[in-house]
Design a protein around this motif. Structure first.
Motif, PDB file in Angstrom:
ATOM      1  N   GLN A  14       0.885  -1.159  -0.052  1.00 35.14           N
ATOM      2  CA  GLN A  14      -0.092   0.033  -0.050  1.00 35.14           C
ATOM      3  C   GLN A  14       0.884   1.213   0.204  1.00 35.14           C
ATOM      4  OE1 GLN A  14      -2.159  -0.905   3.391  1.00 35.14           O
ATOM      5  NE2 GLN A  14      -3.918  -1.885   2.260  1.00 35.14           N
ATOM      6  N   CYS A  15       1.994   1.166   0.803  1.00 32.82           N
ATOM      7  CA  CYS A  15       2.737   2.518   0.779  1.00 32.82           C
ATOM      8  C   CYS A  15       3.673   2.712  -0.490  1.00 32.82           C
ATOM      9  CB  CYS A  15       4.187   2.039   1.769  1.00 32.82           C
ATOM     10  SG  CYS A  15       5.263   3.251   1.729  1.00 32.82           S
ATOM     11  N   ILE A  16       4.157   1.562  -1.324  1.00 35.87           N
ATOM     12  CA  ILE A  16       4.669   1.617  -2.337  1.00 35.87           C
ATOM     13  C   ILE A  16       3.640   2.370  -3.419  1.00 35.87           C
ATOM     14  CG2 ILE A  16       5.833   0.372  -4.393  1.00 35.87           C
ATOM     15  CD1 ILE A  16       7.237  -1.440  -2.036  1.00 35.87           C
ATOM     16  N   GLN A  17       2.544   1.739  -3.560  1.00 39.01           N
ATOM     17  CA  GLN A  17       1.463   1.996  -4.360  1.00 39.01           C
ATOM     18  C   GLN A  17       1.191   3.555  -4.482  1.00 39.01           C
ATOM     19  OE1 GLN A  17      -1.909  -0.460  -4.255  1.00 39.01           O
ATOM     20  NE2 GLN A  17      -2.752   0.229  -6.293  1.00 39.01           N
ATOM     21  N   ALA A  18       1.104   3.946  -3.182  1.00 42.09           N
ATOM     22  CA  ALA A  18       0.852   5.476  -2.951  1.00 42.09           C
ATOM     23  C   ALA A  18       1.867   6.263  -3.524  1.00 42.09           C
ATOM     24  CB  ALA A  18       0.358   5.787  -1.350  1.00 42.09           C
ATOM     25  N   ALA A  19       3.135   5.640  -2.953  1.00 35.87           N
ATOM     26  CA  ALA A  19       4.252   6.478  -3.296  1.00 35.87           C
ATOM     27  C   ALA A  19       4.376   6.665  -4.914  1.00 35.87           C
ATOM     28  CB  ALA A  19       5.716   6.053  -2.806  1.00 35.87           C
ATOM     29  N   VAL A  23       1.767  10.311  -4.046  1.00 39.17           N
ATOM     30  CA  VAL A  23       1.072  10.706  -2.721  1.00 39.17           C
ATOM     31  C   VAL A  23       1.988  10.384  -1.592  1.00 39.17           C
ATOM     32  CG1 VAL A  23      -0.907  10.135  -1.237  1.00 39.17           C
ATOM     33  CG2 VAL A  23      -1.077   9.843  -3.762  1.00 39.17           C
ATOM     34  N   HIS A  24       1.975  11.570  -0.621  1.00 40.72           N
ATOM     35  CA  HIS A  24       2.782  11.486   0.769  1.00 40.72           C
ATOM     36  C   HIS A  24       2.169  10.257   1.694  1.00 40.72           C
ATOM     37  CE1 HIS A  24       4.772  15.074  -0.722  1.00 40.72           C
ATOM     38  NE2 HIS A  24       3.700  15.598  -0.748  1.00 40.72           N
ATOM     39  N   VAL A  25       3.135   9.844   2.544  1.00 40.68           N
ATOM     40  CA  VAL A  25       2.791   8.487   3.225  1.00 40.68           C
ATOM     41  C   VAL A  25       3.222   8.542   4.822  1.00 40.68           C
ATOM     42  CG1 VAL A  25       2.848   5.994   3.692  1.00 40.68           C
ATOM     43  CG2 VAL A  25       3.210   6.953   1.371  1.00 40.68           C
ATOM     44  N   LEU A  26       1.911   8.609   5.345  1.00 40.75           N
ATOM     45  CA  LEU A  26       2.070   8.645   6.966  1.00 40.75           C
ATOM     46  C   LEU A  26       1.641   7.323   7.484  1.00 40.75           C
ATOM     47  CD1 LEU A  26       2.703   9.473   9.704  1.00 40.75           C
ATOM     48  CD2 LEU A  26       0.531  10.645   9.734  1.00 40.75           C
ATOM     49  N   CYS A  27       2.602   6.117   7.980  1.00 43.35           N
ATOM     50  CA  CYS A  27       2.277   4.924   8.125  1.00 43.35           C
ATOM     51  C   CYS A  27       2.486   4.552   9.453  1.00 43.35           C
ATOM     52  CB  CYS A  27       3.311   3.964   7.125  1.00 43.35           C
ATOM     53  SG  CYS A  27       2.841   2.341   7.180  1.00 43.35           S
ATOM     54  N   LEU A  50      12.699  -6.619   7.622  1.00 40.78           N
ATOM     55  CA  LEU A  50      13.509  -5.474   7.203  1.00 40.78           C
ATOM     56  C   LEU A  50      13.615  -4.925   6.126  1.00 40.78           C
ATOM     57  CD1 LEU A  50      14.660  -3.621   9.417  1.00 40.78           C
ATOM     58  CD2 LEU A  50      17.081  -4.651   8.726  1.00 40.78           C
ATOM     59  N   ASP A  51      13.659  -5.932   4.874  1.00 41.62           N
ATOM     60  CA  ASP A  51      13.802  -5.835   3.501  1.00 41.62           C
ATOM     61  C   ASP A  51      12.600  -5.283   2.859  1.00 41.62           C
ATOM     62  OD1 ASP A  51      16.147  -6.899   3.136  1.00 41.62           O
ATOM     63  OD2 ASP A  51      15.564  -8.627   2.811  1.00 41.62           O
ATOM     64  N   ASP A  52      11.232  -5.396   3.291  1.00 39.37           N
ATOM     65  CA  ASP A  52      10.087  -4.954   3.230  1.00 39.37           C
ATOM     66  C   ASP A  52      10.190  -3.464   3.546  1.00 39.37           C
ATOM     67  OD1 ASP A  52       9.209  -6.968   1.720  1.00 39.37           O
ATOM     68  OD2 ASP A  52       7.713  -7.515   3.255  1.00 39.37           O
ATOM     69  N   ALA A  53      10.329  -3.028   4.887  1.00 42.15           N
ATOM     70  CA  ALA A  53      10.487  -1.816   5.250  1.00 42.15           C
ATOM     71  C   ALA A  53      11.556  -0.825   4.400  1.00 42.15           C
ATOM     72  CB  ALA A  53      10.815  -1.851   6.852  1.00 42.15           C
ATOM     73  N   VAL A  54      12.662  -1.380   4.346  1.00 41.17           N
ATOM     74  CA  VAL A  54      13.574  -0.568   3.489  1.00 41.17           C
ATOM     75  C   VAL A  54      13.016  -0.138   2.106  1.00 41.17           C
ATOM     76  CG1 VAL A  54      15.890  -0.657   2.164  1.00 41.17           C
ATOM     77  CG2 VAL A  54      15.462  -1.445   4.760  1.00 41.17           C
ATOM     78  N   ALA A  55      12.299  -1.319   1.522  1.00 38.45           N
ATOM     79  CA  ALA A  55      11.556  -0.903   0.097  1.00 38.45           C
ATOM     80  C   ALA A  55      10.657  -0.014   0.196  1.00 38.45           C
ATOM     81  CB  ALA A  55      11.208  -2.267  -0.368  1.00 38.45           C
ATOM     82  N   MET A  56       9.926   0.244   1.300  1.00 33.85           N
ATOM     83  CA  MET A  56       8.828   1.082   1.462  1.00 33.85           C
ATOM     84  C   MET A  56       9.524   2.458   1.406  1.00 33.85           C
ATOM     85  SD  MET A  56       6.541  -0.656   4.571  1.00 33.85           S
ATOM     86  CE  MET A  56       5.463   0.842   4.736  1.00 33.85           C
ATOM     87  N   ALA A 105      11.120   3.379  -2.020  1.00 34.95           N
ATOM     88  CA  ALA A 105       9.972   4.025  -3.048  1.00 34.95           C
ATOM     89  C   ALA A 105       9.607   5.380  -2.870  1.00 34.95           C
ATOM     90  CB  ALA A 105       8.669   2.972  -2.808  1.00 34.95           C
ATOM     91  N   CYS A 106       9.319   5.785  -1.381  1.00 38.15           N
ATOM     92  CA  CYS A 106       9.097   7.170  -1.250  1.00 38.15           C
ATOM     93  C   CYS A 106      10.233   8.244  -1.570  1.00 38.15           C
ATOM     94  CB  CYS A 106       8.758   7.257   0.313  1.00 38.15           C
ATOM     95  SG  CYS A 106       7.054   6.365   0.715  1.00 38.15           S
ATOM     96  N   GLU A 107      11.569   7.534  -1.429  1.00 38.61           N
ATOM     97  CA  GLU A 107      12.634   8.517  -1.738  1.00 38.61           C
ATOM     98  C   GLU A 107      12.716   8.785  -3.396  1.00 38.61           C
ATOM     99  OE1 GLU A 107      15.748   7.670   1.805  1.00 38.61           O
ATOM    100  OE2 GLU A 107      15.726   6.610   0.022  1.00 38.61           O
ATOM    101  N   ASP A 108      12.317   7.552  -4.053  1.00 42.84           N
ATOM    102  CA  ASP A 108      12.464   7.691  -5.488  1.00 42.84           C
ATOM    103  C   ASP A 108      11.364   8.550  -6.218  1.00 42.84           C
ATOM    104  OD1 ASP A 108      14.639   5.920  -5.411  1.00 42.84           O
ATOM    105  OD2 ASP A 108      13.751   3.972  -5.790  1.00 42.84           O
ATOM    106  N   ALA A 109      10.083   8.354  -5.367  1.00 42.39           N
ATOM    107  CA  ALA A 109       9.152   9.246  -5.781  1.00 42.39           C
ATOM    108  C   ALA A 109       8.974  10.694  -5.479  1.00 42.39           C
ATOM    109  CB  ALA A 109       7.743   8.471  -5.481  1.00 42.39           C
TER     110      ALA A 109
END
Length: 335
Positions: free
Chosen positions: A78-83, A87-91, A99-105, A108-112
């Motif tokens: 959901q975070c990656i899809q929003a990014a 769209v800004h994300v407060l999670c 940890l890998d999934d959290a880093v990916a989130m 994704a926000c940094e890249d977007a």
């Protein structure tokens, strides 16, 4: 600013929707996996639109930000899809189950180019801000020990997935230990190097831990003890930091409510610190908005969420192994 709430959750209803509206912002949509629940929730909280599909919500409503409070295994996608939709994300915490999934989130926000924050509400408490300021000013000298008492009675209406679904991130460690990790990092200015932990099941948890105790070793040499529980109905929460020149004792502070007291004890006696309490969630939303509009840093960004998850995962690993475990922060290693 327009928000979408992703997850028809209790915390959104009790705290986050009012906090968002307190800033003059609008909640334009709610996402729920259940159509009937989403419609009921939207009606109850005066939200105009309810969805069961995030892509459709993002395309039709075009929110500026999302607040994610679904069960933990859903946060990553959901975070990656929003990014990716800009769209800004407060999670909510924990950000993910590994940890890998959290880093990916976060990546994704940094890249977007969107702001990401973790809803570590305790950073916004005046009590914890006072503790941080007192320690930084040298009020207790060199801190050598800390104790965190975050043992509560999980309310009946929350005794669902938190006590019976490990694959959704249930259990007291992922629910509460992450808060203690972030709080200690906030007030001490450092994250633990290693942990030694035990967990328990008192009968509330259904095949999952409902209590935990652990000792954490910090780079400065400080040792911290933490106690988390879902099943202690008559306990009080608190946080203590002890140094060679004084001690700070905070009572009733590990909570969602803007309450509690902080006392400084030293050679001159015992002094209660003056505090002006405020709503923790309103402060968190305000700082998140400031990060969006002014480019300031969120109080607890995505990396803070990764680090608190790393500590919780190390606690679980130590409880399984019976050994002291080094905290693996991966790409989020404190610098």
């Amino acid at each position: 600013m327009k928000w979408a709430v992703v997850g028809a959750s209790t915390i959104a209803a009790e705290w986050m929707i009012p906090a968002i509206r307190s800033q003059g912002d609008e909640v334009v949509a709610i996402l729920s996996s259940s159509e009937s629940r989403g419609l009921d929730y939207a009606s109850q909280h005066l939200i105009a639109n309810a969805y069961t599909d995030l892509a459709t919500l993002l395309a039709e409503q075009k929110p500026d930000a999302v607040y994610i409070s679904t069960t933990n295994e859903l946060h990553r996608d959901q975070c990656i899809q929003a990014a990716q939709a800009g769209v800004h994300v407060l999670c909510e915490k924990p950000l993910a189950l590994n940890l890998d999934d959290a880093v990916a989130m976060v990546r994704a926000c940094e890249d977007a180019g969107v702001v990401m924050a973790t809803n570590h509400h305790l950073r916004h408490a005046i009590t914890h801000q006072a503790l941080r300021e007192q320690i930084a000013s040298g009020a207790v000298g060199t801190p050598s020990a800390a104790r965190v008492f975050h043992a509560v009675s999980l309310p009946e209406h929350l005794r669902g997935w938190r006590i019976n679904k490990a694959d959704a991130g249930g259990g007291v460690v992922l629910d509460i230990t992450v808060h203690n990790a972030d709080t200690l990092a906030f007030i001490l200015g450092e994250y633990p190097l290693s942990v030694m932990a035990m967990t328990q099941n008192t009968g509330m948890g259904e095949g999952i831990e409902d209590g935990a105790m652990s000792v954490w070793r910090f780079p400065s040499g400080l040792l911290a003890y933490t106690h988390e529980s879902f099943a202690t109905p008559f306990a009080d929460t608190g946080l203590e930091v002890h140094g060679d020149q004084g001690s700070l004792v905070a009572k009733g502070v590990m909570t969602q409510q803007p309450t509690g007291d902080v006392w400084l004890r030293n050679g001159e006696g015992r002094m209660r610190l003056p505090l002006d309490h405020h709503n923790l969630y309103e402060e968190g939303v305000s700082q998140f908005r400031q990060a969006i509009f002014s480019g300031s840093h969120p109080a607890a960004d995505g990396w803070a969420g990764v680090r608190s998850l790393a500590v919780a995962l190390a606690v679980l690993a130590s409880a399984r192994s019976g050994k002291e475990e080094v905290v693996d922060y991966g790409a989020a290693a404190p610098g």
